[in-house]
Design an enzyme around this catalytic site. Structure first.
Site, PDB file in Angstrom:
ATOM      1  N   LYS A 109       3.440  -4.324  -6.438  1.00  0.00           N
ATOM      2  CA  LYS A 109       0.942  -4.343  -7.470  1.00  0.00           C
ATOM      3  C   LYS A 109       0.442  -4.005  -6.231  1.00  0.00           C
ATOM      4  CE  LYS A 109       3.667  -9.049  -8.287  1.00  0.00           C
ATOM      5  NZ  LYS A 109       3.487 -10.111  -8.434  1.00  0.00           N
ATOM      6  N   GLU A 158      -0.259   4.757  -3.699  1.00  0.00           N
ATOM      7  CA  GLU A 158       0.803   3.618  -2.844  1.00  0.00           C
ATOM      8  C   GLU A 158      -0.884   3.225  -2.336  1.00  0.00           C
ATOM      9  OE1 GLU A 158       1.564   1.386  -2.418  1.00  0.00           O
ATOM     10  OE2 GLU A 158       3.936   2.176  -1.054  1.00  0.00           O
ATOM     11  N   ILE A 169       0.186   1.218   0.981  1.00  0.00           N
ATOM     12  CA  ILE A 169      -0.754   1.758   2.249  1.00  0.00           C
ATOM     13  C   ILE A 169       0.662   2.568   2.839  1.00  0.00           C
ATOM     14  CG2 ILE A 169       0.260  -0.911   2.371  1.00  0.00           C
ATOM     15  CD1 ILE A 169      -0.865  -0.440   5.158  1.00  0.00           C
ATOM     16  N   ILE A 170       1.212   2.816   3.484  1.00  0.00           N
ATOM     17  CA  ILE A 170       2.031   3.502   4.321  1.00  0.00           C
ATOM     18  C   ILE A 170       1.957   2.862   6.053  1.00  0.00           C
ATOM     19  CG2 ILE A 170       3.299   5.408   5.114  1.00  0.00           C
ATOM     20  CD1 ILE A 170       3.042   5.224   2.139  1.00  0.00           C
ATOM     21  N   ASP A 171       3.120   2.659   5.583  1.00  0.00           N
ATOM     22  CA  ASP A 171       3.251   1.712   7.325  1.00  0.00           C
ATOM     23  C   ASP A 171       4.707   1.952   7.795  1.00  0.00           C
ATOM     24  OD1 ASP A 171       4.662  -0.381   8.659  1.00  0.00           O
ATOM     25  OD2 ASP A 171       3.340  -2.119   8.089  1.00  0.00           O
ATOM     26  N   GLY A 184       6.278   4.122   6.671  1.00  0.00           N
ATOM     27  CA  GLY A 184       7.397   5.409   5.660  1.00  0.00           C
ATOM     28  C   GLY A 184       8.619   4.764   4.906  1.00  0.00           C
ATOM     29  N   THR A 187       9.523   3.170   3.346  1.00  0.00           N
ATOM     30  CA  THR A 187       9.382   2.226   1.221  1.00  0.00           C
ATOM     31  C   THR A 187       9.323   3.794  -0.105  1.00  0.00           C
ATOM     32  OG1 THR A 187       9.049   0.137   1.727  1.00  0.00           O
ATOM     33  CG2 THR A 187       8.195   1.299  -0.228  1.00  0.00           C
ATOM     34  N   LYS A 203      -0.872   3.608   8.173  1.00  0.00           N
ATOM     35  CA  LYS A 203      -0.805   2.990   9.626  1.00  0.00           C
ATOM     36  C   LYS A 203      -0.615   3.308  11.176  1.00  0.00           C
ATOM     37  CE  LYS A 203      -0.599  -1.620   9.117  1.00  0.00           C
ATOM     38  NZ  LYS A 203       0.416  -3.097   8.706  1.00  0.00           N
ATOM     39  N   LYS A 219      -3.123  -3.192  12.252  1.00  0.00           N
ATOM     40  CA  LYS A 219      -2.707  -4.460  11.780  1.00  0.00           C
ATOM     41  C   LYS A 219      -2.779  -4.991  10.352  1.00  0.00           C
ATOM     42  CE  LYS A 219      -7.813  -3.797  14.343  1.00  0.00           C
ATOM     43  NZ  LYS A 219      -6.648  -4.478  15.875  1.00  0.00           N
TER      44      LYS A 219
END
EC number: 2.4.2.8
Length: 218
Positions: free
Chosen positions: A69, A134, A136-138, A140, A142, A166, A186
């Protein structure tokens, strides 16, 4: 040969902005530390990303695939800018949209267990230029999982646009083709990014406070 586009890099010691300088819903007043990226800056950066996307992908039918979402606000605004470029260009291209929903977070941690819990028939991606959008890429993980899934349908091209990437030691090293902002490690909310389904109604990207995490913990 295509290259990864540059991004706005926000340093680890970025102080952000005092909440009192912006319009913040009262019900979140005690749940946030600061405004990190104001809405106007998000929009200006998104407008430039739209131009980069059209330059890279604008020669063939584009299917824009929204990761729900959290990606829906960035997706809608990015597409508005892309459509404006498309209708004002001498050479326009057809564009369609599709949606997929993934789940990998519990509280503020990416679980690494990727669940596809929504999405239409992805066979429509075959032979198309696919733009995955997308929020955000945290780590990676996903996105790597989603890319593997999408490539099974033999698209002509696949590119990824993410509003945020991030900087984190947990990263697998993946970096999308189009990046709005590179941010420190963060947990941020707002502009449709959530914490257990809360904060999607914030216009700005903000840093959640420890009390906010505790209040909305699943």
């Amino acid at each position: 040969m295509s290259t990864l586009s540059p991004s706005v890099v926000i340093s680890d010691d970025e102080p952000g902005y005092d909440l009192d300088l912006f319009c913040i819903p009262n019900h979140y007043a005690e749940d946030l530390e600061k405004v990190f990226i104001p809405h106007g800056l998000i929009m200006d950066r998104t407008e430039r990303l739209a131009r980069d996307v059209m330059k890279e992908m604008g020669g063939h039918h584009i299917v824009a695939l929204c990761v729900l979402k959290g990606g829906y606000k960035f997706f809608a605004d990015l597409l508005d800018y892309i459509k404006a470029l498309n209708r004002n260009s001498d050479r326009s291209i057809p564009m369609t949209v599709d949606f997929i929903r993934l789940k990998s977070y519990c509280n503020d941690q990416s679980t690494g267990d990727i669940k596809v819990i929504g999405g239409d028939d992805l066979s429509t991606l075959t032979g198309k230029n696919v733009l995955i959008v997308e929020d955000i890429i945290d780590t990676g993980k996903t996105m790597q999982t989603l890319l593997s899934l999408v490539k099974q349908y033999s698209p002509k091209m696949v590119k990824v646009a993410s509003l945020l990437v991030k900087r984190t030691s947990r990263s697998v090293g993946y970096r999308p083709d189009f990046v709005g902002f590179e941010i420190p490690d963060k947990f941020v909310v707002g502009y449709a990014l959530d914490y257990n389904e809360h904060f999607r109604d914030l216009n700005h990207v903000c840093v959640i406070s420890e009390s906010g995490k505790a209040k909305y913990k699943a």
